[in-house]
Design a protein around this motif. Sequence first.
Motif, PDB file in Angstrom:
ATOM      1  N   ASN A   1     184.064 -17.842 -32.410  1.00  9.48           N
ATOM      2  CA  ASN A   1     185.190 -18.639 -32.898  1.00  9.48           C
ATOM      3  C   ASN A   1     186.354 -17.686 -33.166  1.00  9.48           C
ATOM      4  OD1 ASN A   1     186.673 -20.811 -33.802  1.00  9.48           O
ATOM      5  ND2 ASN A   1     185.799 -20.810 -35.863  1.00  9.48           N
TER       6      ASN A   1
ATOM      7  N   ASP B   1     197.243 -15.605 -31.769  1.00  8.56           N
ATOM      8  CA  ASP B   1     198.614 -16.088 -31.583  1.00  8.56           C
ATOM      9  C   ASP B   1     199.356 -15.052 -30.755  1.00  8.56           C
ATOM     10  OD1 ASP B   1     201.090 -17.234 -31.675  1.00  8.56           O
ATOM     11  OD2 ASP B   1     201.046 -17.655 -33.833  1.00  8.56           O
TER      12      ASP B   1
ATOM     13  N   GLU C   1     199.507 -20.728 -32.497  1.00  7.99           N
ATOM     14  CA  GLU C   1     198.152 -20.224 -32.704  1.00  7.99           C
ATOM     15  C   GLU C   1     197.130 -21.068 -31.952  1.00  7.99           C
ATOM     16  OE1 GLU C   1     195.251 -20.120 -36.475  1.00  7.99           O
ATOM     17  OE2 GLU C   1     196.913 -18.688 -36.649  1.00  7.99           O
TER      18      GLU C   1
ATOM     19  N   ARG D   1     194.621 -21.829 -38.700  1.00  8.46           N
ATOM     20  CA  ARG D   1     193.158 -21.999 -38.536  1.00  8.46           C
ATOM     21  C   ARG D   1     192.657 -23.403 -38.889  1.00  8.46           C
ATOM     22  NH1 ARG D   1     189.691 -16.624 -40.351  1.00  8.46           N
ATOM     23  NH2 ARG D   1     191.177 -15.030 -39.678  1.00  8.46           N
TER      24      ARG D   1
ATOM     25  N   GLU E   1     195.389 -14.812 -37.981  1.00 13.69           N
ATOM     26  CA  GLU E   1     194.521 -14.509 -36.843  1.00 13.69           C
ATOM     27  C   GLU E   1     193.205 -13.905 -37.335  1.00 13.69           C
ATOM     28  OE1 GLU E   1     196.200 -12.906 -33.167  1.00 13.69           O
ATOM     29  OE2 GLU E   1     198.143 -12.809 -34.179  1.00 13.69           O
TER      30      GLU E   1
ATOM     31  N   GLN F   1     192.822 -21.618 -30.959  1.00 13.46           N
ATOM     32  CA  GLN F   1     191.431 -21.408 -31.340  1.00 13.46           C
ATOM     33  C   GLN F   1     190.580 -21.473 -30.086  1.00 13.46           C
ATOM     34  OE1 GLN F   1     189.508 -24.722 -33.226  1.00 13.46           O
ATOM     35  NE2 GLN F   1     187.986 -23.459 -34.281  1.00 13.46           N
TER      36      GLN F   1
ATOM     37  N   TYR G   1     190.648 -16.980 -33.516  1.00 16.41           N
ATOM     38  CA  TYR G   1     192.003 -17.489 -33.724  1.00 16.41           C
ATOM     39  C   TYR G   1     192.995 -16.407 -33.304  1.00 16.41           C
ATOM     40  CZ  TYR G   1     189.609 -20.977 -36.565  1.00 16.41           C
ATOM     41  OH  TYR G   1     188.779 -21.988 -36.997  1.00 16.41           O
TER      42      TYR G   1
END
Length: 747
Positions: free
Chosen positions: A374, A378, A391, A442, A339, A393, A376
């Motif tokens: 941007n 979860d 996960e 990612r 993350e 994005q 990331y």
Amino acid sequence: MKITKIAAAFLVMAFSGKMMAQETEKQMLIKDADDQFPIADVLVKYGHGNSHTHTGTDGTFAIPVSSLPDTLVISRQGYDEAKWVVTNEGDKNKVVFLQHKPFQISEVAINHSSFLSAITKVDLNKFPVNSAQDLLRKVPGLFIAQHAGGGKAEQLFLRGFDADHGTDVSVNVDGMPVNIVSHAHGQGYSDLHFVIPETVNNIDFGKGAYYMDRGDFNTAGYVDFQTYNGLKNSMIKLEGGSFNSKRILGMFNILHDDLGRKNAYIAAEYNYTDGPFDVKQNFNRVNIFGKYNQWLTDNDYFNIQFSTFNSSWNASGQIPERAVDEGIIGRWGSVDPTEGGKTSRTNLQMNFKHIISPSEQIDAMAFYSKYNFNLYSDFTFYLKDKDKGDEIQQTDGRNIYGAEVKYTKSFSLPNSSLNWVSGIGLRNDDINTLQLNHVYHRDMLLDKLSDVNGTETNLHAYSGLVWKTGKWTINPAVRVDHFIFNMHNLLDPELPAGQSKEATRVSPKLNFSYAQSDNVMWFLKTGMGFHSNDMRVVVTNKNENTLPYSIGADFGVRLHPFKSLIITPTVWYMDLQQEFVYVGDDAVVEPSGKSRRFGADLGIRFQPLENFYLNADINYSHARFIEEEKGQDYIPLAPVVTSTGSVNWDFLNGFSLGLQYRYLGERPAVENNSIKTKAYFVNDLVLSYNRQKWGANIQINNLFNVKWNEAQFATETQLKGEAEPITDLTYTPGSPFGVRVGVYYKF
């Protein structure tokens, strides 16, 4: 005939005398920089300090032309001292604005329109800040939580709202909106990290939706951070401490010209930390800020400022409580170690002020922002994808344009004064990227869940009166906002490229205050506010509330029983047409019906000695859904009791000791209150030594090393190897005991 000539000669002499009188005096006017009202009884020294005069009730004064050119020294209790260069050239009438900037509680006027910003100015002076988090904590009643590696915007709590990252709180810097509409992570997302804390001169704020010049997201309240126009000194600051934390700050005075009334400076900052987590945060942030302003003429003022920042980080995420209890991971561990994120924002802003006459002026502001994001995350781990995990994005790329013009006109009436304020403006978000993707570590794109672009435009206008008569101030106002949503869904080729929807919101306001004496002022505030909904919801689902409104009221009193103490108790209520609740599974919010909140705030500012200062804000709120059954009507994560405060002691000619605290009580995490968040009480200590040219400080965070959970949610998750999903608390652990040392030098 002789009499006629004598009379004519007398008239000529009288007229010439009048002209001579006009030529022997220069008239000037002094106004408050905040509310634009004239200031009476201001001391004006002229004749190179050898003579003085005072302003009248209308804020005017006159000085002899024979003393010019001269530098006037203008002062009044509760205001910054101002120096003004005056010549015998140019316009006869000049307007000088004094900035309300008290440093002591005794100087704060409770019946002044700048009371709230004056209070925070005292707080800032007594307990300086060095992070964006510290800035937000200076707002009375506003509580924050940080998670996701320090690079994500703070979570905001105010007036019984878990406002996520800004859904119900309007955040601004020098009048420029920070909130981002239809954001990839959350509606109203407000990342304040482009602000360098040392450039902030003051904080203007207001609770509730009672302010005509505040629009979208102003339901629980608004915050406006105001930066310095100029610097007295340049400065270099170095900081370092626990968890490999580093910070470098430079502030450079480029131009400080009193004669030409010009100021310019630039500031730059670099931050880095690994954090206490098992996976290093590798948090990097670079900030640059520049500002130039000048009085072009006696009546025209121009300002231009620029800011940019870039940030990247790793995050530990929100970990399930059971994962730590069962020893699957440690408290500082991660279920998904990939993350994190990266974000940047660049802003260009211009302001122009034109004084038409001593009683009217025009203020104009325009801004441009380029934004990229941007992230990331979860939240559910292996709930949906048993193999590669859940996960996601979230990406956001846009250009934001905005402008506003405000007209102010003051009228002097028998035994009263009237101020009329009107404004119009617009904001346009040109969104080129707005995505939600399912990814693996990612790098691997598994599925595009949402991919849109489009524009969102907000046109607004407002008008209101501030009528002061006797001990009363009455402020009726109305605001109109019109939104235009245009969206293109890139994942559905069957849909037309230009899906659109429009909506309008009218927000009336009516406020009263009664100055019973210099020590007691009562107030009643009423009004409607709103926040916009995400364009991906309102365009796709035509029946959803596009601009859900709020309606509420505040009733309170400001008490100044003696010079060293100010107490501000307030009771309030608010109804909201549409509540939004965070859904961790999809990192979105969903509509959950009407809600009602009521509560009480208590603010205390106490300064028994000039070198000893104490402040505390205690807030209680009761939040419930209106249309749900009793026992099933709790609003998840709505704060019940919050409190922040500090005590500061200046001693031994330069030393200062400050202790601050924050308390967040337990809250319902789900609608039936079967899961509750955990309360926490955390203290920070700062010891500093300040001289005229240099200084040093030691900051100890989490002084007593308490174990606390900062961001907390009730989330349905499934870990690797678990047969069924489980709903329990997930959290980001709060920072442990840590030390930071800093030194600075001014030149």
